[in-house]
Write an enzyme that holds these catalytic residues in place. Structure first.
Site, PDB file in Angstrom:
ATOM      1  N   ARG A  14       0.853  -1.203   0.000  1.00 60.02           N
ATOM      2  CA  ARG A  14       0.000   0.000   0.000  1.00 60.02           C
ATOM      3  C   ARG A  14       0.886   1.249   0.000  1.00 60.02           C
ATOM      4  NH1 ARG A  14      -0.815   4.794   2.438  1.00 60.02           N
ATOM      5  NH2 ARG A  14      -0.640   3.873   4.523  1.00 60.02           N
ATOM      6  N   ASP A  15       1.530   1.554   1.129  1.00 59.36           N
ATOM      7  CA  ASP A  15       2.352   2.768   1.163  1.00 59.36           C
ATOM      8  C   ASP A  15       3.582   2.603   0.267  1.00 59.36           C
ATOM      9  OD1 ASP A  15       2.734   5.331   1.925  1.00 59.36           O
ATOM     10  OD2 ASP A  15       2.953   4.955   4.058  1.00 59.36           O
ATOM     11  N   GLU A 144      -4.188  10.479  10.267  1.00 61.40           N
ATOM     12  CA  GLU A 144      -3.266  11.069   9.294  1.00 61.40           C
ATOM     13  C   GLU A 144      -2.731  12.421   9.786  1.00 61.40           C
ATOM     14  OE1 GLU A 144      -4.878  12.097   5.468  1.00 61.40           O
ATOM     15  OE2 GLU A 144      -2.933  11.920   4.496  1.00 61.40           O
ATOM     16  N   THR A 177       3.189  11.368   9.045  1.00 59.62           N
ATOM     17  CA  THR A 177       2.857  11.370   7.614  1.00 59.62           C
ATOM     18  C   THR A 177       3.924  12.044   6.745  1.00 59.62           C
ATOM     19  OG1 THR A 177       0.547  11.321   8.192  1.00 59.62           O
ATOM     20  CG2 THR A 177       1.045  12.061   5.959  1.00 59.62           C
TER      21      THR A 177
END
Ligand SMILES: CC(=O)SCCNC(=O)CCNC(=O)[C@H](O)C(C)(C)COP(=O)(O)OP(=O)(O)OC[C@H]1O[C@@H](n2cnc3c(N)ncnc32)[C@H](O)[C@@H]1OP(=O)(O)O
Length: 507
Positions: A14-15, A144, A177
């Site tokens: 994902r990231d 986030e 983040t």
């Protein structure tokens, strides 16, 4: 004290896929997912953001189908949005059972991106979590921009946490983040939260914008974090995430109070697979997994290792399925070469070892990369050169090769100290070179031997920049014999073999 077991969540799929230019296919995602859960033994994997594309949907489906059959479904997570259940329906159709709900961990993001008040946000989150629960989906929550939230809107963060404590949420994920935290702040922020909510589970998610990812992870663990988000090869948006390999080594070597299930032995294999699928090359000096990180170059280091492994540390390559290497080049001493000879099962006496060392230093000076596989070729070439007295020397030459024109050469050689120069053409560069030599030797009333075989080989596993060995078989009226030449250029290696032939026939 019993070590605390922490969870490792891998978010390469994902990231990590948010690395610019990277897109894994469904079969690549499935292959990586299997390796991560079955071999590397991470606790959980995050495999996609919901809603992204049809291709991503198919990729999630293939992973969840496999995970269902193999009892891994509760370890497979999908990032979702606060979007009135659109993401939930997407992931449900794709067969996933755990959502990582992306919410706003700073007032700044909430106010300016979502344009909502905290109460509006909490209400929508609560509705999304309830909907998920109804549909049998477990929820983890991302806050986030949490790190900036702690700096600039701490009251909001704690108001949010107080709300989350009332919700059926399994884990709260604290992302830095933008990768802006220092280790001190990582420690302070996580500690403050963990002291306030000791019974809630907190994951820490580091980014590497200042190259502080691993240091921040260490600090967060010391402050009580219960889980970590890592990526293979440190892939991820911008400068990437905290890298799996070095983080695991740091935990194992420096944090005896922390226990993890990850299998170090396969870190390198997984890293190479991800490198291959992503097309993002691992830098040669990347700790644990880079091509050079277990290679000693300096002669003094090799000498110390020969005597008592003086340049070893706890970071032993075998732990990660790798081996230590000793580079060959201009910084080599006898010890580097001996280490490589041992691996090849070869032995040289002191005098020959010195000659071979000297040749390797010369090659290194010419910026040539010398590998263990080149060694037998270099040895035979060096020892061969010393077996005759040098009466003929190729001083200089020009070889030309141009499309549509016959190759030509100008050669200068010395025979017993006298210099001869000749210009000639031929069917190829080497043929032109040989024609020039023949003309020179005709003036001396001598015929050169016939070339009856010409073999070229490169060391196994080499590429186009490899050393190249040319072995030429010659036949004169008296005898048949072979000479060999070694160089990174094929024609030059043939010329070196020819120079040896000239020395053998010249009395
Ligand atoms: C932790 C992280 O790394 S966050 C990364 C999350 N993953 C991704 O962004 C990758 C996948 N994203 C996408 O495919 C798309 O951005 C989508 C499908 C989510 C949305 O696409 P679009 O509708 O075209 O919107 P766009 O990308 O331009 O903007 C994002 C929208 O999401 C909204 N948004 C931002 N955060 C959230 C959130 N946590 N929950 C719900 N919506 C959010 C923004 O306000 C914006 O909405 P707006 O257009 O009404 O102003």
């Amino acid at each position: 004290m019993t070590p605390k077991k922490i969870e490792i969540m891998d978010t390469t799929l994902r990231d990590g896929e948010q690395t610019s230019g990277v897109s894994f296919s469904a079969s690549e995602k499935l292959t990586i997912a299997k390796l991560l859960l079955e071999e590397l033994k991470v606790d959980r994997i995050e495999i996609a953001s919901a809603r992204v594309s049809e291709g991503e949907f198919q990729a999630v489906l293939s992973v969840t189908n496999w995970a269902k059959e193999n009892n891994y479904l509760d370890k497979v997570e999908v990032l979702t949005f606060v979007d009135k259940g659109v993401s939930i329906n997407w992931m449900l159709e794709a067969g996933a059972k755990v959502q990582n709900l992306l919410t706003k961990g700073s007032l700044n993001h909430l106010t300016y991106q979502l344009k909502k008040t905290p109460n509006q946000h909490f209400t929508e989150i609560s509705e999304t979590i309830s909907l998920a629960k109804e549909k049998g989906i477990e929820t983890n929550i991302y806050l986030e921009d949490w790190s900036n939230g702690m700096r600039n809107s701490k009251d909001y963060v704690f108001e949010f946490l107080a709300f989350l404590e009332t919700q059926p949420v399994k884990r709260i994920m604290l992302p830095d983040t933008l990768g802006v935290l220092t280790p001190n702040e990582s420690y302070e922020f996580v500690k403050e939260i963990k002291d306030t909510y000791p019974n809630l589970h907190f994951d820490f998610h580091a980014h590497n914008d200042y190259d502080l990812g691993v240091a921040n992870v260490m600090a967060a663990l010391n402050a009580g974090a219960d889980g970590l988000h890592l990526t293979i090869n440190g892939m991820g948006e911008r400068a990437g995430n905290a890298p799996m390999a070095s983080t695991i080594a740091v935990i194992n070597d420096f944090m005896p109070n922390i226990k993890i299930a990850v299998n170090e032995k396969v870190l390198y294999t997984v890293s190479k697979l991800v490198e291959n699928f992503s097309g993002i090359m691992i830098p040669a000096n990347k700790p644990i997994i880079g091509a050079n990180v277990f290679t000693q170059t300096a002669g003094i280091h090799a000498d110390g290792d020969n005597k008592k492994n003086l340049y070893f540390s706890d970071l032993m390559p075998e732990r990660f399925g790798r081996t230590r290497k000793y580079a060959l080049g201009k910084a080599s001493g006898k010890a580097n070469i001996q280490k490589n000879l041992q691996e090849l099962g070869l032995q040289l006496n002191d005098e020959d070892l010195k000659k071979v060392t000297q040749r390797i230093i010369e090659l290194g000076d010419k910026k040539e990369v010398v590998t263990k596989e080149d060694l037998p070729y270099i040895i035979s070439d060096v020892l061969d050169s010393y077996s005759y007295e040098e009466k003929v020397k190729v001083n200089s030459y020009v070889l030309t090769h141009a499309k549509g024109l016959k190759p030509s050469t100008t050669v200068s050689i010395s025979i017993n100290g006298e210099t001869y120069e000749e210009i000639s053409q031929g069917d190829g560069q080497f043929d032109a070179f040989m024609n020039a030599l023949r003309s020179i030797y005709i003036t001396k009333k001598k015929v050169l031997p016939d070339l009856i075989d010409y073999a070229v080989r490169i060391p196994p596993g080499s590429h186009s920049d490899a050393l190249c060995e040319t072995i030429i078989t010659w036949k004169s009226t008296e005898k048949e014999f072979k000479t060999r030449g070694l160089d990174s250029d094929q024609t030059v290696s043939a010329i070196k073999a020819t120079e040896k032939m000239l020395n053998i026939i010249t009395s």
